[in-house]
Design a protein around this motif. Sequence first.
Motif, short mmCIF file in Angstrom:
data_model
loop_
_atom_site.label_atom_id
_atom_site.label_comp_id
_atom_site.label_asym_id
_atom_site.label_seq_id
_atom_site.Cartn_x
_atom_site.Cartn_y
_atom_site.Cartn_z
N UNK A 96 0.85 -1.21 0.00
CA UNK A 96 0.00 0.00 0.00
C UNK A 96 0.88 1.25 0.00
N UNK A 100 1.14 3.74 -3.07
CA UNK A 100 0.73 5.11 -2.75
C UNK A 100 1.76 6.13 -3.22
N UNK A 104 1.27 8.74 -6.34
CA UNK A 104 1.35 10.18 -6.06
C UNK A 104 2.35 10.85 -7.00
N UNK A 107 0.88 10.86 -10.50
CA UNK A 107 -0.18 11.86 -10.65
C UNK A 107 0.41 13.27 -10.72
N UNK A 111 -0.25 15.74 -13.77
CA UNK A 111 -0.85 17.08 -13.65
C UNK A 111 0.06 18.14 -14.27
N UNK A 115 -0.52 20.56 -17.81
CA UNK A 115 -0.39 22.02 -17.82
C UNK A 115 0.75 22.49 -18.73
N UNK B 122 -10.59 16.27 -15.59
CA UNK B 122 -9.95 17.47 -15.05
C UNK B 122 -9.02 18.09 -16.09
N UNK B 125 -6.35 24.18 -14.06
CA UNK B 125 -5.41 24.07 -12.93
C UNK B 125 -6.17 23.72 -11.64
N UNK B 128 -7.40 20.07 -11.66
CA UNK B 128 -6.29 19.13 -11.45
C UNK B 128 -5.85 19.13 -9.99
N UNK B 131 -8.48 17.31 -7.87
CA UNK B 131 -8.39 15.86 -8.04
C UNK B 131 -7.15 15.32 -7.32
N UNK B 132 -6.05 16.04 -7.46
CA UNK B 132 -4.82 15.58 -6.81
C UNK B 132 -4.99 15.52 -5.30
N UNK B 135 -7.22 12.67 -4.24
CA UNK B 135 -6.48 11.43 -4.41
C UNK B 135 -5.48 11.25 -3.25
N UNK B 136 -4.79 12.32 -2.94
CA UNK B 136 -3.78 12.29 -1.87
C UNK B 136 -4.44 12.03 -0.51
N UNK B 139 -5.42 8.35 -0.30
CA UNK B 139 -4.29 7.44 -0.08
C UNK B 139 -3.73 7.55 1.34
#
Lengths: 154, 157
Positions: A96, A100, A104, A107, A111, A115, B122, B125, B128, B131-132, B135-136, B139
């Motif tokens: 896990x 995780x 992270x 992601x 992101x 951008x 998403x 800015x 995103x 969502x981040x 998600x964080x 977790x």
Amino acid sequence: MSNKYELPQLHIAQNRRRAMVVLQHSLGFAVVAMFLATPPERFPLWILVVFIAAMLGQMVLHTTMAIAIRNLAQRPVDQLDELERTWRDQAFVMAFRMVGWALTVSWLYGAVAVLMGWWLPQAEQFWLVLWAIGMMVYGLPTSIIGWRMPDLSE
Amino acid sequence: MMNTQPKLLSREQRRRLVLGAYMGYVGVVILWSISTALSSGWFFAAALAVGALMVYCYTRLLFKGGFWLLANAPDAQLDERQRYARDNAYRLAYAYASSAVMLALLYWYFASDIQKVKLWLPSTENELLATFWGFWLLLTTLPSAVLAWIEPDPITD
């Protein structure tokens, strides 16, 4: 040890199990990297053959490992003794935390990539990414148990 | 051994707090998006109120209830029962989180591939970031939340 759940006996020494774990996940990473680096319009057949062979190799390694560790990651809890349950549950705690962190970081990259217009997998590469993540997530507890479980004397 | 004081809360209370915490985050994101789109002070105030409720749920569940400590304490600070409960919660959390990730990836694929139906993805800015953080949050708190959800009611004398 519980005898309710019969599996073929397969003894693999810990150092060999560790080599199998490294090979299984290296295969996954190498093939995914090779696949993603090749533009879809110049996709040679040999890469597809190598990819399928590597997928099968991963599955064989995973299944062999699952048998060698008596399928601890998937067995019902009432069929495990205390030591087996400890190995199994600790593997899930580690898995896990590892997944995780990996998700992270992925992601965050995703992101920033959206951008900044950096590289992201294309729609036609999606199933490969799904396969790689699925294989990693599904196989990780088994790999961790295989890595950490000491040699059994019996 | 560590005193986590989970006896302060019944299972039903804990489950309400878990739902309040996660649904609260979704509520904050939706109300915040509406307030930004409509430039509405009312929706902004509602987002703040739901945010405060969400923080209350997290604080009461994770810190006052002791579930954050229980889920993240080193093995040496837990007794055998606590360690078993903690590890079992991680096993369930792993199954839930990995299923959620695979479903999210499938959604992402279909949303970006199917042009006829305009599914949300998403893209800005703010979206995103929302969502981040969601998600964080999931977790980092899921094992504690699973533990709070499945632990039995305290035994009363």
